[in-house]
Design an enzyme around this catalytic site. Structure first.
Site, short mmCIF file in Angstrom:
data_model
loop_
_atom_site.label_atom_id
_atom_site.label_comp_id
_atom_site.label_asym_id
_atom_site.label_seq_id
_atom_site.Cartn_x
_atom_site.Cartn_y
_atom_site.Cartn_z
N LEU A 62 0.86 -1.05 -0.28
CA LEU A 62 0.15 0.14 -0.08
C LEU A 62 0.92 1.36 0.04
O LEU A 62 1.88 1.42 0.60
CB LEU A 62 -1.06 -0.04 1.11
CG LEU A 62 -2.06 -1.07 1.44
CD1 LEU A 62 -2.84 -0.74 2.69
CD2 LEU A 62 -3.01 -1.21 0.20
N ASP A 63 0.43 2.13 -0.67
CA ASP A 63 1.15 3.55 -0.62
C ASP A 63 1.39 4.00 0.58
O ASP A 63 0.56 3.89 1.58
CB ASP A 63 0.61 4.78 -1.41
CG ASP A 63 0.70 4.28 -3.13
OD1 ASP A 63 1.35 3.45 -3.34
OD2 ASP A 63 -0.15 4.69 -3.61
N GLN A 64 2.26 4.74 1.02
CA GLN A 64 2.66 5.25 2.51
C GLN A 64 1.43 6.06 2.95
O GLN A 64 0.96 5.83 3.93
CB GLN A 64 3.88 6.15 2.24
CG GLN A 64 4.16 6.81 3.90
CD GLN A 64 5.51 7.59 3.87
OE1 GLN A 64 6.28 7.26 3.22
NE2 GLN A 64 5.77 8.26 4.83
N ARG A 155 -5.00 5.52 -8.01
CA ARG A 155 -4.83 6.98 -8.29
C ARG A 155 -4.75 7.42 -9.56
O ARG A 155 -5.11 8.48 -9.88
CB ARG A 155 -3.68 7.36 -7.34
CG ARG A 155 -3.67 6.83 -6.02
CD ARG A 155 -2.34 6.81 -5.25
NE ARG A 155 -1.61 8.20 -4.99
CZ ARG A 155 -0.49 8.45 -4.72
NH1 ARG A 155 0.22 7.46 -4.09
NH2 ARG A 155 0.01 9.53 -4.56
#
Length: 550
Positions: A62-64, A155
């Site tokens: 998962l992205d930060q 995104r």
């Protein structure tokens, strides 16, 4: 002060499910899935191991800044079963996202397009199923089911569809306290029971608050839960600094970049300094008191307060007690002067002596650069304040340093910094209580040359000789500095003027070089330390350029 309490490795309430085979967590926004810098690991696996998990098999990312469900295997024998499901697309991943601009009439659609990642230049199909769950004017809450797992898939696809996710710095999202993307649920076949299981989490409160019309880059959120979440995320992002033995001074909360416009909080050892950008209309005393209570509850020994005018060109008496009380407003007092560490270097600070403390923390990386560049060089530090750049240069082996500032008081504190580190007495390090423009003119007349010049002027200043406005006078400053810069030399040029964009700042510096008729080999933009995040749609407050000459 208990560092482990303020900057926890992990918390029990982040665990969704644990059995002998699996660990499922609700990853908070702000924790990376993998270490961006191996020398400073702050990823979720490192934290979980410090939390007591001896082995974790990683199967997803998962992205930060994306929160939500992540699953790990707790024993190697279960890796193949779970990995096969991810590779075969048998794992269902359901997300929610807040966006602006999702078209009406498209309440259920499937987005299909080929995406190219930085790691794999070959286009790969990305499939995302989208369903609208709520609307409020141009804002919408979407449910996303990701059939594939490409980098930044949701995104990128939503941005391409004209509805970027709120808070998305990379893809043009509307301002929000955070990236409003959350991995809400994951479904797969359990490797032991062989039954299909689903693990889900609640949507963060920030999502409904934003959808209801909240979030402004000018005003602090009024929702206490949103404020608490933003403060919690800010602390999570500073995990490495909180546990670093070589760093005891750093930015803990960076205004709108951390979802708390108008509030800056810095840590100095065991104490905090909270800086409010003054506006009684929006941030009245009772609201500030509640914020200060939250800060005091974090576990630091005391909290000091500074209040700055919102207009950056407003010159005020920095020692007024109503702007900068000498005593802490919460907890116990720090010593009048004490040492803090930055990248292992000790600097002296004073928390109750006016609006400034003695060191500007946003120059952390630039001071490290100066230390690395200064070996054997003649260094001039203009607008030097308490000479932190000069200290870094001297410790880096500079042949000489010249610190120039209009304030004798600031230079005396700079001299104390040098003495504190055993760098004085030395004829190599000199201090000049003088207007920087006048000093440059005098050095030019004498034919004095320097190899590295640091320019870090205030946005607005006034001395007996002249008034300086960065937006108007920076080219002249660069040109004058170049008159005393030797061949092959460098200038580190900085400004924190919020009205000057990075692009415009480059032009101001370039104009100075053109005026001086010096040949520029390179102009390099320098990034801020990562504890100074930039909000979606915003720009960094500090701009820095390293100018190198032939």
């Amino acid at each position: 002060m208990d560092v482990g309490t303020i900057f926890p490795h992990f918390r029990d309430d982040w665990v969704v499910h644990r059995d002998d085979a699996l660990l499922v967590i609700d990853k908070p926004a702000g924790i990376p899935s993998q270490a961006a810098d191996p020398a400073h690991p702050d990823d979720v696996v490192t934290r979980l191991k410090a939390f007591g998990e001896p082995y974790l098999g990683v199967h997803q990312r998962l992205d930060q800044d994306t929160s939500g469900v992540m699953v790990f295997t707790r024993a190697r024998e279960h890796n193949a079963a779970l990995a096969g499901q991810f590779e075969g697309r048998h794992v269902e991943k359901r997300y929610i996202a807040c966006v602006t601009g999702w078209p009406k009439g498209k309440d259920r659609v499937t987005l299909r397009e080929k995406l190219v990642s930085e790691k794999d230049k070959k286009p790969k199909l990305a499939v995302t199923h989208v369903q609208v769950k709520k609307r409020n004017g141009p804002r919408a809450l979407l449910e996303l089911v990701l059939e594939t797992g490409r980098m930044h898939q949701a995104r990128v696809q939503l941005a391409h569809a004209g509805a970027p996710i709120a808070g998305d710095v990379l893809y043009g999202g509307e301002y929000a306290p955070r990236l409003l993307l959350h991995a809400q649920a994951i479904s797969f076949v359990h490797p032991v029971s062989k039954k299909r299981v689903t693990y889900a989490t609640q949507a963060p409160h920030d999502f409904d608050a934003w959808l209801a019309g909240g979030a402004s880059r000018e005003e602090m959120p009024r929702d206490g839960r949103v404020v608490a979440s933003a403060l919690d995320r800010a602390i999570l992002r500073r995990y490495i600094l909180g546990h670093s033995e070589g760093d005891t001074a750093f930015r803990l909360v960076h205004g709108e970049g951390d979802g708390l416009p108008g509030l800056v909080v810095d840590a100095y050892g065991n104490h905090l300094v909270a800086e409010f950008h003054m506006s009684d209309e929006h941030d009245g005393p009772s609201f500030r008191d509640r914020l200060l209570d939250r800060l005091a509850a974090l576990g630091f020994d005391g909290v000091y307060v500074k209040r700055r005018p919102r207009q950056a060109n407003t010159l005020v008496d920095t020692r007024r007690d109503d702007l900068a009380p000498r005593e802490p407003v919460r907890g116990s007092a720090a010593p009048e002067e004490f040492a803090v560490l930055e990248n292992g270097i000790s600097y002296l600070v004073r928390l109750g002596d006016g609006l400034s403390t003695g060191i500007f923390l946003d120059q952390r990386e630039n001071r490290a650069r100066v230390r690395g560049l200064s070996g054997g060089l003649r260094v001039a530090n203009l607008f030097s304040y308490t000479c932190a750049f000069s200290v870094a240069a001297a410790l880096g082996g500079a042949l000489s340093t010249a610190s120039v500032d209009a304030s004798m008081v600031a230079l005396e504190r700079g001299r104390a910094n040098m003495l504190h580190l055993g760098l004085l007495p030395s004829d190599a390090h000199t201090f000049h209580a003088e207007d920087s423009f006048a000093w440059l003119a005098r050095m030019a007349r004498r034919g004095q040359k320097y190899d590295l010049i640091i320019l870090d002027p205030p946005s607005y200043s006034k001395t007996r000789n002249r008034r300086f406005v960065a937006a108007d006078d920076y080219p002249e400053l660069v040109a004058n500095a170049l008159a005393v810069l030797d061949r092959g030399g460098r200038i580190l040029a900085c400004t924190n003027h919020r009205g000057i964009s990075p692009g415009r700042f480059r032009k101001l510096v370039a104009k100075g070089a053109e005026t001086a008729r010096r040949q520029v080999r390179q102009m390099k933009d320098l990034a801020l330390p990562r504890e100074f995040p930039v909000a979606a749609g915003g720009e960094p407050h500090m701009k820095s350029v390293l100018l190198s000459l032939d």
